[in-house]
Design a protein around this motif. Structure first.
Motif, short mmCIF file in Angstrom:
data_model
loop_
_atom_site.label_atom_id
_atom_site.label_comp_id
_atom_site.label_asym_id
_atom_site.label_seq_id
_atom_site.Cartn_x
_atom_site.Cartn_y
_atom_site.Cartn_z
N TYR A 44 -9.65 0.53 5.73
CA TYR A 44 -10.34 0.74 4.17
C TYR A 44 -11.43 -0.48 4.11
O TYR A 44 -11.48 -1.16 4.75
CB TYR A 44 -9.97 0.58 3.12
N ARG A 45 -12.31 -0.64 3.60
CA ARG A 45 -13.65 -1.61 3.41
C ARG A 45 -13.17 -2.12 2.59
O ARG A 45 -13.28 -1.25 1.05
CB ARG A 45 -14.82 -1.15 4.07
N PRO A 46 -14.30 -3.02 2.05
CA PRO A 46 -14.21 -3.89 0.62
C PRO A 46 -14.89 -3.26 -0.35
O PRO A 46 -16.06 -2.83 0.23
CB PRO A 46 -14.65 -5.58 1.29
N GLY A 47 -14.67 -3.11 -1.49
CA GLY A 47 -15.53 -3.04 -2.17
C GLY A 47 -15.70 -1.20 -2.36
O GLY A 47 -16.61 -0.74 -3.41
N GLU A 48 -14.62 -0.84 -1.61
CA GLU A 48 -14.82 0.94 -1.15
C GLU A 48 -13.60 1.37 -2.36
O GLU A 48 -12.67 0.94 -1.51
CB GLU A 48 -15.58 1.29 0.16
N ARG A 49 -13.75 2.59 -2.50
CA ARG A 49 -12.55 3.50 -2.52
C ARG A 49 -11.64 3.17 -1.71
O ARG A 49 -12.01 4.68 -0.45
CB ARG A 49 -13.21 4.74 -3.32
N ILE A 50 -10.33 3.50 -1.88
CA ILE A 50 -9.62 3.50 -0.99
C ILE A 50 -8.89 5.18 -1.39
O ILE A 50 -8.37 5.81 -1.53
CB ILE A 50 -7.72 2.43 -1.08
N GLY A 81 6.28 -0.91 6.52
CA GLY A 81 5.52 -1.51 5.28
C GLY A 81 4.68 0.04 5.16
O GLY A 81 4.05 2.07 5.36
N MET A 82 3.42 -0.35 4.11
CA MET A 82 2.54 1.10 4.07
C MET A 82 0.91 0.37 4.00
O MET A 82 1.38 -0.95 3.28
CB MET A 82 2.84 1.48 2.64
N VAL A 83 -0.21 0.56 4.35
CA VAL A 83 -1.47 0.08 3.73
C VAL A 83 -2.23 1.84 2.93
O VAL A 83 -1.81 1.71 2.96
CB VAL A 83 -2.23 0.41 5.79
N GLY A 84 -2.75 0.41 1.99
CA GLY A 84 -3.10 0.70 1.49
C GLY A 84 -2.27 0.29 -0.46
O GLY A 84 -3.01 0.77 -1.43
N LEU A 85 -1.75 -0.92 0.02
CA LEU A 85 -1.06 -1.57 -1.22
C LEU A 85 -2.19 -1.65 -1.75
O LEU A 85 -1.27 -1.31 -3.71
CB LEU A 85 -0.73 -2.72 -1.16
N PRO A 86 -3.09 -1.88 -2.29
CA PRO A 86 -3.89 -1.85 -4.08
C PRO A 86 -3.24 -0.58 -4.55
O PRO A 86 -3.28 -0.75 -5.51
CB PRO A 86 -5.36 -2.11 -2.96
N VAL A 87 -3.88 0.75 -3.60
CA VAL A 87 -3.61 1.74 -4.47
C VAL A 87 -1.76 1.98 -5.65
O VAL A 87 -2.12 2.69 -6.30
CB VAL A 87 -4.07 2.52 -3.60
N PHE A 88 -0.89 1.56 -5.04
CA PHE A 88 0.62 0.88 -5.27
C PHE A 88 -0.06 0.51 -7.18
O PHE A 88 0.45 0.47 -8.52
CB PHE A 88 1.09 0.47 -4.70
N LEU A 89 -0.51 -0.55 -6.45
CA LEU A 89 -0.77 -2.13 -7.55
C LEU A 89 -1.68 -1.82 -8.98
O LEU A 89 -2.30 -2.10 -9.79
CB LEU A 89 -1.34 -3.69 -6.77
N GLY A 90 -2.45 -0.19 -8.57
CA GLY A 90 -3.37 0.06 -9.61
C GLY A 90 -4.68 -0.01 -9.55
O GLY A 90 -5.67 0.12 -10.48
N VAL A 91 -5.02 -0.64 -8.07
CA VAL A 91 -6.44 -0.60 -8.11
C VAL A 91 -7.35 0.07 -6.81
O VAL A 91 -6.41 0.76 -5.74
CB VAL A 91 -6.39 -2.20 -7.49
N ALA A 92 -8.52 0.63 -7.68
CA ALA A 92 -8.92 2.27 -6.73
C ALA A 92 -9.33 1.26 -5.16
O ALA A 92 -10.27 2.56 -4.48
CB ALA A 92 -10.16 2.47 -6.94
N THR A 93 -10.02 0.07 -5.79
CA THR A 93 -11.30 -0.56 -4.03
C THR A 93 -9.99 -2.06 -3.48
O THR A 93 -9.66 -2.37 -4.11
CB THR A 93 -12.34 -0.52 -4.68
N ALA A 94 -10.25 -2.36 -2.67
CA ALA A 94 -9.94 -3.24 -1.78
C ALA A 94 -11.24 -4.73 -1.80
O ALA A 94 -11.80 -4.23 -1.69
CB ALA A 94 -9.06 -3.23 -0.79
#
Length: 244
Positions: A44-50, A81-94
């Motif tokens: 995933y990239r900064p500012g883009e939807r995961i 672990g898991m790559v994409g932790l922002p998704v679990f934390l309720g954030v669509a982008t990183a």
């Protein structure tokens, strides 16, 4: 299947999935697809939807911050672990970028599907993800202090040990570019540090391949962060072989 009949994408190869009750893991299995981790692949990239989350079975993924000059690694994720932790934390982008650094395998799940499963499996999956999140906070905190407080060769020994743990092997491919990002140093410094560890009989480093020759000796060079991070992880997620 491997030559010995084992499934190379067995969910139990990932410590988050292995920590789930068997019925929850069996529920998730059809929703997970095999994904080959190739060095340099952007997850995933900064500012883009995961778009997806990844559960590595073997291999190493990095979370990096692209500063105005250098690229600095802030955390790594392997089979724990898991790559994409922002998704679990309720954030669509990183705000950061994630990519594969050491070749391996993962199980991929669509991000929207993962959000749905967190709600459906309210309890087991959420609780395991919370424990993983806590271990990531420990890693982030130690990494920040480690860069300022520990010498380069100590940090290098620590990263090599962590990579070996995630690869389940004392031999793995690791480029100077990746090592430089991990250690936040120039590539020339990587050559000096790797050369010193090799001269001490800890490792052999040739053409991007690391071989740990004496793990116990390498441990004597590693900073205390290795033990702290590993103990924090083992306390939150059971080691391999203890899956229900």
């Amino acid at each position: 299947m491997t030559s010995d009949g084992a499934d190379p994408y067995d969910p139990r190869g990932n410590r988050i999935l292995a920590a789930l009750p068997k019925n929850a893991r069996d529920h998730l299995r059809p929703r997970l697809e095999p994904f080959d981790l190739k060095p340099g692949t952007i997850l995933y990239r900064p500012g883009e939807r995961i778009e997806a989350v990844y559960f590595p079975v073997i291999g190493v993924c990095s979370i990096v911050t692209d500063l105005e000059g250098p690229t600095v690694e802030v955390a790594t994720v392997g089979d724990e672990g898991m790559v994409g932790l922002p998704v679990f934390l309720g954030v669509a982008t990183a705000a950061e970028r994630s990519l594969c650094q050491v070749e391996g395998r993962a199980l991929r799940m669509d991000a929207d599907q993962f959000r749905h499963e967190i709600a459906v499996l309210d309890g087991p999956l959420q609780h395991v993800m919370q424990r993983f999140t806590q271990s990531m906070f420990t890693q982030l905190a130690r990494n920040a202090g480690c860069i300022r407080g520990h010498r380069t060769h100590e940090r290098c020994a620590r990263w090599l040990l962590m990579t070996a743990d995630r690869m389940h092997s004392d031999r793995f491919d690791l480029t100077q570019k990746f090592l430089a990002q991990m250690l936040a140093v120039r590539r020339s410094s990587v050559s000096e540090v790797a050369g010193a560890l090799a001269a001490d009989g800890c490792i052999h480093y040739s053409r991007g391949t690391i071989t740990i020759l004496d793990r116990d000796r390498l441990l004597t060079h590693a900073c205390t962060c290795y033990r702290v991070i590993r103990e924090a992880l083992d306390a939150t997620l059971p080691p391999h072989g203890q899956a229900p």
